[in-house]
Write a protein that holds these residues in place. Structure first.
Motif, PDB file in Angstrom:
ATOM      1  N   HIS A   1      -6.487   3.730  16.680  1.00  0.00           N
ATOM      2  CA  HIS A   1      -6.236   5.385  16.437  1.00  0.00           C
ATOM      3  C   HIS A   1      -7.547   6.033  15.991  1.00  0.00           C
ATOM      4  O   HIS A   1      -7.856   7.175  16.834  1.00  0.00           O
ATOM      5  CB  HIS A   1      -5.139   6.335  16.612  1.00  0.00           C
ATOM      6  N   PHE A   2      -7.947   5.807  14.845  1.00  0.00           N
ATOM      7  CA  PHE A   2      -8.578   5.961  13.695  1.00  0.00           C
ATOM      8  C   PHE A   2      -9.690   5.820  13.893  1.00  0.00           C
ATOM      9  O   PHE A   2     -10.409   5.923  13.210  1.00  0.00           O
ATOM     10  CB  PHE A   2      -8.145   6.372  12.403  1.00  0.00           C
ATOM     11  N   GLY A   3      -9.854   4.268  14.899  1.00  0.00           N
ATOM     12  CA  GLY A   3     -11.007   3.751  15.072  1.00  0.00           C
ATOM     13  C   GLY A   3     -11.473   2.808  13.400  1.00  0.00           C
ATOM     14  O   GLY A   3     -12.737   3.139  13.052  1.00  0.00           O
ATOM     15  N   ILE A   4     -10.742   2.789  12.857  1.00  0.00           N
ATOM     16  CA  ILE A   4     -10.621   1.852  10.964  1.00  0.00           C
ATOM     17  C   ILE A   4      -9.912  -0.002  11.717  1.00  0.00           C
ATOM     18  O   ILE A   4      -9.432   0.114  12.400  1.00  0.00           O
ATOM     19  CB  ILE A   4      -9.261   2.506  10.356  1.00  0.00           C
ATOM     20  N   ARG A   5     -10.389  -0.713   9.955  1.00  0.00           N
ATOM     21  CA  ARG A   5     -10.004  -1.868  10.688  1.00  0.00           C
ATOM     22  C   ARG A   5      -9.506  -2.044   8.848  1.00  0.00           C
ATOM     23  O   ARG A   5      -9.976  -1.435   8.350  1.00  0.00           O
ATOM     24  CB  ARG A   5     -11.119  -2.885  10.842  1.00  0.00           C
ATOM     25  N   PHE A   6      -8.366  -2.644   8.989  1.00  0.00           N
ATOM     26  CA  PHE A   6      -7.611  -2.418   7.332  1.00  0.00           C
ATOM     27  C   PHE A   6      -7.937  -4.107   7.041  1.00  0.00           C
ATOM     28  O   PHE A   6      -8.510  -5.045   8.320  1.00  0.00           O
ATOM     29  CB  PHE A   6      -6.244  -2.928   6.952  1.00  0.00           C
ATOM     30  N   ASN A   7      -8.329  -4.015   5.899  1.00  0.00           N
ATOM     31  CA  ASN A   7      -8.168  -5.399   5.491  1.00  0.00           C
ATOM     32  C   ASN A   7      -7.008  -6.224   4.830  1.00  0.00           C
ATOM     33  O   ASN A   7      -6.064  -5.503   5.191  1.00  0.00           O
ATOM     34  CB  ASN A   7      -8.786  -4.595   3.322  1.00  0.00           C
ATOM     35  N   MET A   8      -7.974  -7.898   5.332  1.00  0.00           N
ATOM     36  CA  MET A   8      -5.995  -9.207   4.685  1.00  0.00           C
ATOM     37  C   MET A   8      -5.520  -8.324   3.633  1.00  0.00           C
ATOM     38  O   MET A   8      -5.882  -7.927   2.167  1.00  0.00           O
ATOM     39  CB  MET A   8      -7.333 -10.170   4.078  1.00  0.00           C
ATOM     40  N   GLY A   9      -4.349  -7.889   4.133  1.00  0.00           N
ATOM     41  CA  GLY A   9      -3.540  -7.947   2.866  1.00  0.00           C
ATOM     42  C   GLY A   9      -2.706  -7.074   2.811  1.00  0.00           C
ATOM     43  O   GLY A   9      -1.945  -6.844   1.987  1.00  0.00           O
ATOM     44  N   GLU A  10      -3.558  -5.186   3.329  1.00  0.00           N
ATOM     45  CA  GLU A  10      -3.300  -4.467   1.990  1.00  0.00           C
ATOM     46  C   GLU A  10      -2.190  -3.415   2.584  1.00  0.00           C
ATOM     47  O   GLU A  10      -1.964  -2.846   2.417  1.00  0.00           O
ATOM     48  CB  GLU A  10      -5.151  -3.181   2.364  1.00  0.00           C
ATOM     49  N   VAL A  11      -2.288  -3.509   4.346  1.00  0.00           N
ATOM     50  CA  VAL A  11      -1.575  -3.380   4.441  1.00  0.00           C
ATOM     51  C   VAL A  11       0.390  -3.291   4.083  1.00  0.00           C
ATOM     52  O   VAL A  11       1.482  -2.150   4.460  1.00  0.00           O
ATOM     53  CB  VAL A  11      -1.115  -3.250   6.681  1.00  0.00           C
ATOM     54  N   GLU A  12       0.366  -5.043   4.064  1.00  0.00           N
ATOM     55  CA  GLU A  12       1.755  -5.365   3.226  1.00  0.00           C
ATOM     56  C   GLU A  12       1.474  -4.664   1.956  1.00  0.00           C
ATOM     57  O   GLU A  12       2.942  -4.590   1.554  1.00  0.00           O
ATOM     58  CB  GLU A  12       1.400  -6.874   3.732  1.00  0.00           C
ATOM     59  N   ALA A  13       0.802  -4.315   0.949  1.00  0.00           N
ATOM     60  CA  ALA A  13       1.098  -3.715  -0.418  1.00  0.00           C
ATOM     61  C   ALA A  13       1.834  -2.124   0.083  1.00  0.00           C
ATOM     62  O   ALA A  13       1.909  -2.002  -1.536  1.00  0.00           O
ATOM     63  CB  ALA A  13      -0.540  -4.045  -1.098  1.00  0.00           C
ATOM     64  N   THR A  14       1.103  -1.619   0.633  1.00  0.00           N
ATOM     65  CA  THR A  14       1.941  -0.083   0.829  1.00  0.00           C
ATOM     66  C   THR A  14       3.755  -0.255   0.595  1.00  0.00           C
ATOM     67  O   THR A  14       3.852  -1.101   1.398  1.00  0.00           O
ATOM     68  CB  THR A  14       1.188   0.615   1.680  1.00  0.00           C
ATOM     69  N   GLN A  15       3.829   0.541  -0.536  1.00  0.00           N
ATOM     70  CA  GLN A  15       5.142   0.262  -0.320  1.00  0.00           C
ATOM     71  C   GLN A  15       5.955   1.623   0.541  1.00  0.00           C
ATOM     72  O   GLN A  15       6.999   1.294   0.790  1.00  0.00           O
ATOM     73  CB  GLN A  15       5.343   1.142  -1.945  1.00  0.00           C
ATOM     74  N   ASN A  16       5.070   2.598   1.129  1.00  0.00           N
ATOM     75  CA  ASN A  16       5.916   4.306   2.148  1.00  0.00           C
ATOM     76  C   ASN A  16       4.824   4.212   2.849  1.00  0.00           C
ATOM     77  O   ASN A  16       3.913   3.591   3.162  1.00  0.00           O
ATOM     78  CB  ASN A  16       6.848   5.265   0.821  1.00  0.00           C
TER      79      ASN A  16
ATOM     80  N   ARG B   1      -9.862 -12.671  10.044  1.00  0.00           N
ATOM     81  CA  ARG B   1      -8.906 -11.824   9.574  1.00  0.00           C
ATOM     82  C   ARG B   1      -7.252 -12.092   9.692  1.00  0.00           C
ATOM     83  O   ARG B   1      -6.452 -12.613   9.190  1.00  0.00           O
ATOM     84  CB  ARG B   1      -9.132 -10.566   9.419  1.00  0.00           C
ATOM     85  N   ARG B   2      -6.831 -12.447  11.024  1.00  0.00           N
ATOM     86  CA  ARG B   2      -6.113 -12.722  11.739  1.00  0.00           C
ATOM     87  C   ARG B   2      -5.554 -14.098  11.371  1.00  0.00           C
ATOM     88  O   ARG B   2      -4.150 -14.701  11.675  1.00  0.00           O
ATOM     89  CB  ARG B   2      -5.936 -12.011  13.262  1.00  0.00           C
ATOM     90  N   TRP B   3      -6.312 -15.034  11.232  1.00  0.00           N
ATOM     91  CA  TRP B   3      -5.776 -16.166  11.282  1.00  0.00           C
ATOM     92  C   TRP B   3      -5.917 -16.293   9.726  1.00  0.00           C
ATOM     93  O   TRP B   3      -4.469 -17.605   9.401  1.00  0.00           O
ATOM     94  CB  TRP B   3      -7.268 -17.360  11.104  1.00  0.00           C
ATOM     95  N   PHE B   4      -6.086 -15.665   8.795  1.00  0.00           N
ATOM     96  CA  PHE B   4      -5.544 -16.004   6.804  1.00  0.00           C
ATOM     97  C   PHE B   4      -5.087 -15.515   7.211  1.00  0.00           C
ATOM     98  O   PHE B   4      -3.408 -15.355   5.811  1.00  0.00           O
ATOM     99  CB  PHE B   4      -6.954 -15.364   6.539  1.00  0.00           C
ATOM    100  N   GLU B   5      -4.544 -13.946   7.737  1.00  0.00           N
ATOM    101  CA  GLU B   5      -3.485 -13.167   7.196  1.00  0.00           C
ATOM    102  C   GLU B   5      -2.222 -14.188   8.064  1.00  0.00           C
ATOM    103  O   GLU B   5      -0.718 -13.962   7.050  1.00  0.00           O
ATOM    104  CB  GLU B   5      -3.546 -12.283   8.233  1.00  0.00           C
ATOM    105  N   SER B   6      -2.116 -14.203   9.356  1.00  0.00           N
ATOM    106  CA  SER B   6      -0.379 -14.717  10.228  1.00  0.00           C
ATOM    107  C   SER B   6      -1.536 -15.525  10.815  1.00  0.00           C
ATOM    108  O   SER B   6      -0.027 -15.851  12.121  1.00  0.00           O
ATOM    109  CB  SER B   6      -0.081 -13.520  10.676  1.00  0.00           C
ATOM    110  N   LYS B   7      -1.949 -16.551  10.571  1.00  0.00           N
ATOM    111  CA  LYS B   7      -2.258 -18.230  11.445  1.00  0.00           C
ATOM    112  C   LYS B   7      -2.209 -17.675  12.482  1.00  0.00           C
ATOM    113  O   LYS B   7      -1.988 -18.087  13.690  1.00  0.00           O
ATOM    114  CB  LYS B   7      -1.004 -19.171  11.354  1.00  0.00           C
ATOM    115  N   GLN B   8      -2.830 -16.622  13.113  1.00  0.00           N
ATOM    116  CA  GLN B   8      -3.390 -16.531  15.342  1.00  0.00           C
ATOM    117  C   GLN B   8      -4.176 -17.164  15.108  1.00  0.00           C
ATOM    118  O   GLN B   8      -4.896 -17.782  14.727  1.00  0.00           O
ATOM    119  CB  GLN B   8      -3.775 -14.549  14.640  1.00  0.00           C
TER     120      GLN B   8
END
Lengths: 83, 628
Positions: free
Chosen positions: A51-66, B231-238
């Motif tokens: 939707h926003f045309g963006i890409r998150f880096n590894m792990g950063e979504v999981e790091a958000t609390q709310n 990224r998806r490989w490292f993040e979640s082994k896809q």
């Protein structure tokens, strides 16, 4: 785009994905919503990236609390994109 | 972000409407992108918790095990969703991350108590690299490639031996990094060449129960940079990007379906602007575009070549055209550039009747079900009439550019064989012979002298290893002359070879016009002194040739030889097997009981008088040949 505007857009994405209505607030967490499991989480991330045309880096979504922090992350990515 | 109907399907669920499951199934079959499939999968999960499992008429239960060197989540959700779209409610057994080797080797592993019907394996690509030096001799590297493949395939054999399940085995994505540069071509040790060679070896050496889920092809078709996702490989082994996950899941589901519903058998072709450019009735023989004199003519010729190549895998060609017959047949007989000649066409209908009527007539003449037909036309109105009146027939509407015709057929995926047997290659000829039989039949006054004139030879044998692919093909696709319609996978058929509880029989028929190949299959199961006929099927193209009587004689011979006193046969009605409703009565069996859901019939083996036939008998198993 600011946090409130992003949450506004997120609300529409969530309305499509969730069966039971969820009202998004900055303080809301996934744990508080029964339907919000790991499967839905993947759908949310993929939908948001598309939707926003963006890409998150590894792990950063999981790091958000709310929802507020998640929206802030989206704001940051959008800003980087247009920079 | 989702299919247009997603919202309405969701509403059906919220209102607990009975149309929910069929609507979800239809949408699942059409879904194309990751977001859509995942949204539907989520919906299905919610629905099961609210409404319970989907009804059996919407989805047949199927036990599938998935294991591999990747995280199988969310792949399993997507796979399950595509299976659901194809009409299967998968009960899944999911392996632990990267435990597939021990899960298969360990005899007490949960996969074996689960008894899967299909096993879907995604081996870990990271294990497949050359461990020696890049400068090693080619033969040394080839040795390791061979070993890698043999290890993987023997693991698959092991899984199959214990389960008799069909195995879908993923091959590997070519590593698309630029590293090594052009030098990658100079050695098999380069990751690019090594993986490419592994993929080739796997495919060429896979036993018949291993079906390659061609990740190599799919990733190349998508584009390797789109398919991979570090990224998806490292993040979640896809295994790769969401787009690749969808492609793999869809392909695997398609293979599951193909194992149960074989490819289409008949290609019905329009003529004007389909096989050639222009209208034969208006433009005449010299005016139509076919052949190497123009670009369009060349494209039509390429299309004809592709169509003709389909007959090599057993597809029958028929023509259905709105034309005067004499005009329509002219190019086939006189135009030197035509690739398809009239002797390639098993059924030629050129008249002014509706095409739906003509296709129905072709199906009756060939004795084949409409669901095995594909109809190709450039005219949307003709496609529409067939869709409306014969919804079982698959249709392809050609675009107006003949250069796209070949890819439209290639990508329709209607004619993908799981295996190609000798019988497939000669099938087309056999149907053409049929026309000649009809001629004799009308010239010979009585049936008896007709049958005598055919000089028929039946070759009878128990199941043999080399016949297993053909036997299972017949078991899974014979609909009309099939008493019980019991389906069996190739592995299950293979297990009958050594079964002591079963009696098996195949019949081949040949006559003075040629060889029909293996056309009848019988399986009996033994309970005490009774031989139950578990399966009795026959190809319809040899109806009324005394193959039924020959089969019965053989069955009684086998029974009396082993001391079984009674033979009991069952008829289980299906949508298509009405023709054998009275099969057992016609052969002199006594009715035990009969009801709407079928009947049971008994024959005393003692005192049976063999039926007289005009068939010479050859027995292939350790017995000398005799003649009736």
């Amino acid at each position: 785009m600011n946090q409130a505007q992003v949450i506004d857009r997120l609300q529409k994405i969530f309305d499509e994905l969730f069966l039971d209505p969820v009202v998004l607030t900055p303080a809301l967490t996934a744990r508080e919503v029964e339907e919000w499991d790991s499967l839905l989480q993947i759908s949310i991330v993929v939908a948001v990236e598309g939707h926003f045309g963006i890409r998150f880096n590894m792990g950063e979504v999981e790091a958000t609390q709310n929802v507020g922090q998640f929206a802030d992350l989206i704001v940051k990515r959008i800003a980087e994109k247009s920079a | 972000m989702s299919t247009p109907s997603y919202g309405s399907i969701k509403d059906l669920l919220v209102s607990q409407n009975a149309d929910f499951w069929p609507a979800l199934k239809a949408a699942s079959g059409r879904a194309a992108c990751f977001e859509d499939v995942l949204a539907l999968a989520t919906l299905k999960k919610r629905a099961i918790s609210r409404l319970g499992s989907p009804p059996v008429e919407v989805a047949t239960p199927l036990r599938v095990a998935i294991l591999g060197g990747y995280s199988l989540y969310p792949l399993r959700e997507i796979f399950e969703q595509f299976l659901f779209g194809a009409g299967y409610a998968a009960e899944l057994w999911i392996g632990e991350y990267d435990n597939y080797v021990s899960e298969i080797l360990d005899e007490t592993s949960g996969i074996y108590s689960f008894q899967p019907e299909v096993i879907f394996v995604l081996p870990a690509q990271r294990r497949f690299f050359y461990s020696g030096a890049i400068t090693d001799q080619r033969t040394v590297i080839e040795e390791q490639i061979k070993n890698d493949c043999q290890q993987l395939l023997s693991l698959m054999r092991r899984a199959n031996q214990k389960t008799h399940a069909d195995i879908l085995l993923c091959n590997f994505i070519l590593p698309a990094g630029h590293d090594l540069g052009a030098y990658r071509n100079k050695t098999l040790a380069s990751p690019w060449n090594y993986v490419a060679q592994i993929n080739i070896e796997l495919g060429l050496n896979a036993p018949s129960f291993v079906h390659i889920c061609d990740v190599n092809f799919m990733s190349a078709r998508l584009g390797l940079m789109v398919a991979r996702d570090r990224r998806r490989w490292f993040e979640s082994k896809q295994i790769g990007s969401p787009t690749l996950l969808v492609a793999i899941a869809e392909e695997a589901a398609r293979m599951v379906v193909a194992l149960r519903r074989p490819m289409k058998k008949v290609l019905v072709l329009d003529l004007d602007n389909t096989l050639w450019g222009g209208v034969i009735g208006d433009d005449g023989l010299e005016g139509i575009e076919i052949g190497d004199t123009s670009a369009r003519g060349e494209a039509f010729k390429a299309f004809q070549k592709y169509v003709l190549s389909l007959t090599e895998r057993g597809v029958l060609l028929a023509v259905c055209s709105k034309n005067d017959h004499s005009k329509a047949i002219e190019p086939f007989e006189k135009h030197p550039e035509m690739v398809i000649k009239s002797n390639h066409v098993v059924c030629f209908k050129a008249n002014w009747q509706p095409k739906s009527e003509n296709i129905r007539a072709i199906a009756e003449e060939l004795n084949l079900g409409l669901d095995s037909f594909v109809f190709v036309d450039d005219n949307p109105a003709e496609i529409e009439i067939v869709r409306q009146f014969l919804p079982q027939v698959s249709t392809i509407l050609l675009t107006d550019d003949p250069s796209d015709y070949v890819s439209q057929l290639e990508d329709s995926r209607y004619f993908e064989p799981l295996s190609i047997t000798q019988e497939d290659r000669i099938r087309s000829n056999q149907y053409i012979q049929q026309a000649r039989y009809r001629e004799i039949e009308s010239s010979t006054t009585d049936m008896d002298s007709y049958l005598r004139s055919l000089e028929m030879v039946a070759t009878i044998s128990g199941f043999m290893r080399e016949d297993v692919p053909r036997i299972s093909q017949l078991i899974n696709k014979s609909n009309q002359f099939n008493l019980t319609s019991k389906r069996r996978s190739e592995s299950e058929v293979g297990s009958l070879l050594t079964s002591k509880a079963h009696v098996t029989c195949t019949i081949r028929l040949s006559d003075k016009f040629g060889d029909h190949g293996l056309i009848s299959v019988l399986i009996g199961s033994i309970e005490g002194e009774v031989l139950y006929i578990d399966t009795w099927l026959m190809s319809c193209r040899v109806l009324k040739r005394q193959v039924e009587e020959t089969a019965l004689n053989e069955l009684v011979r086998l029974a009396t030889r082993s001391g079984y006193k009674k033979i009991i046969g069952r008829y289980i009605p299906s949508a298509k097997n009405g023709m054998v409703k009275s099969h057992y009565q016609n052969l002199g069996f006594a009715t035990v009981h009969e009801a709407d859901d079928g009947g049971e019939y008994v024959l005393e083996a003692v005192g049976y008088v063999p039926r007289q036939t005009h068939m010479s008998i050859i027995r292939r198993t350790n017995e000398s040949s005799t003649s009736d």
